[in-house]
Design a protein around this motif. Structure first.
Motif, PDB file in Angstrom:
ATOM      1  N   UNK A 118       0.626  -1.462  -0.175  1.00  0.00           N
ATOM      2  CA  UNK A 118       0.032   0.310   0.020  1.00  0.00           C
ATOM      3  C   UNK A 118       1.390   1.367  -0.280  1.00  0.00           C
ATOM      4  N   UNK A 119       0.901   2.209  -1.215  1.00  0.00           N
ATOM      5  CA  UNK A 119       1.365   3.545  -0.918  1.00  0.00           C
ATOM      6  C   UNK A 119       0.787   4.587  -0.313  1.00  0.00           C
ATOM      7  N   UNK A 120       1.721   4.837   0.698  1.00  0.00           N
ATOM      8  CA  UNK A 120       1.234   5.917   1.523  1.00  0.00           C
ATOM      9  C   UNK A 120       1.637   6.836   0.740  1.00  0.00           C
ATOM     10  N   UNK A 121       1.307   8.364   1.028  1.00  0.00           N
ATOM     11  CA  UNK A 121       1.473   9.670   1.194  1.00  0.00           C
ATOM     12  C   UNK A 121       0.407  10.598   2.452  1.00  0.00           C
ATOM     13  N   UNK A 171       5.674   3.029   1.836  1.00  0.00           N
ATOM     14  CA  UNK A 171       4.685   2.438   1.509  1.00  0.00           C
ATOM     15  C   UNK A 171       4.813   0.619   2.949  1.00  0.00           C
ATOM     16  N   UNK A 172       3.634   0.028   2.431  1.00  0.00           N
ATOM     17  CA  UNK A 172       3.074  -0.887   3.554  1.00  0.00           C
ATOM     18  C   UNK A 172       2.870  -2.204   3.054  1.00  0.00           C
ATOM     19  N   UNK A 173       3.222  -3.600   3.593  1.00  0.00           N
ATOM     20  CA  UNK A 173       2.283  -4.717   3.551  1.00  0.00           C
ATOM     21  C   UNK A 173       1.111  -4.660   4.267  1.00  0.00           C
ATOM     22  N   UNK A 174      -0.230  -5.253   3.595  1.00  0.00           N
ATOM     23  CA  UNK A 174      -1.974  -5.029   3.599  1.00  0.00           C
ATOM     24  C   UNK A 174      -2.449  -5.171   5.259  1.00  0.00           C
ATOM     25  N   UNK A 179       4.962   3.006  -6.166  1.00  0.00           N
ATOM     26  CA  UNK A 179       3.145   3.052  -5.479  1.00  0.00           C
ATOM     27  C   UNK A 179       3.502   4.000  -4.239  1.00  0.00           C
ATOM     28  N   UNK A 180       3.903   4.550  -3.963  1.00  0.00           N
ATOM     29  CA  UNK A 180       4.366   5.777  -2.728  1.00  0.00           C
ATOM     30  C   UNK A 180       3.772   7.225  -3.399  1.00  0.00           C
TER      31      UNK A 180
END
Length: 136
Positions: A13-16, A30-33, A120-121
């Motif tokens: 999961x890309x996060x901003x 980015x984090x694993x679901x 992803x980020x």
């Protein structure tokens, strides 16, 4: 308070997030679901978030894509764990291609351009920036 955007994938999961004044969108991580809830709980200790923006996967004809059920499941997890934070969906068509183009134009080497976490980020950042552009 910040706004946080997600580019959901089954592997990452890309996060901003925005800055506290909600002027600039920046890639966060980015984090694993399976780790997302714990990650967000830790992040919220020092950084309050007022809204989630989740990329909504669509086909060219505006119908839901194959990954839409996974994204809906992710939204359900967010609602269950963070019921006080509103969630908005935003069309994410072309964000991965745009992210790859940004990386290519940045002059990064071939290995960096293949870094899926970076894509992803940046995709999450593009989703967030698109949301911010629509608001004003």
């Amino acid at each position: 308070m910040r706004i946080m955007a997600f580019d959901y994938g089954t592997k990452r999961i890309g996060i901003a997030v925005t800055d506290p004044l909600q002027i600039i969108a920046t890639g966060l991580d980015t984090v694993h679901p399976k780790d997302i809830v714990e990650y967000l709980k830790k992040y919220f200790i020092t950084n309050p978030v007022e809204r989630f923006i989740v990329g909504e996967p669509k086909q060219m004809d505006n119908t839901a894509s194959q990954s839409a059920p996974h994204v809906r499941g992710f939204v359900t997890i967010l609602k269950k764990n963070f019921p006080d934070i509103p969630i908005e969906m935003l069309d994410e068509r072309f964000t991965s291609k745009m992210a790859s183009a940004v990386i290519a134009q940045s002059g990064m080497g071939k290995m960096d351009r293949r870094n899926k976490e970076l894509v992803d980020t940046i995709s999450a950042t593009i989703i967030l920036q698109s949301y911010m552009d629509r608001r004003f």
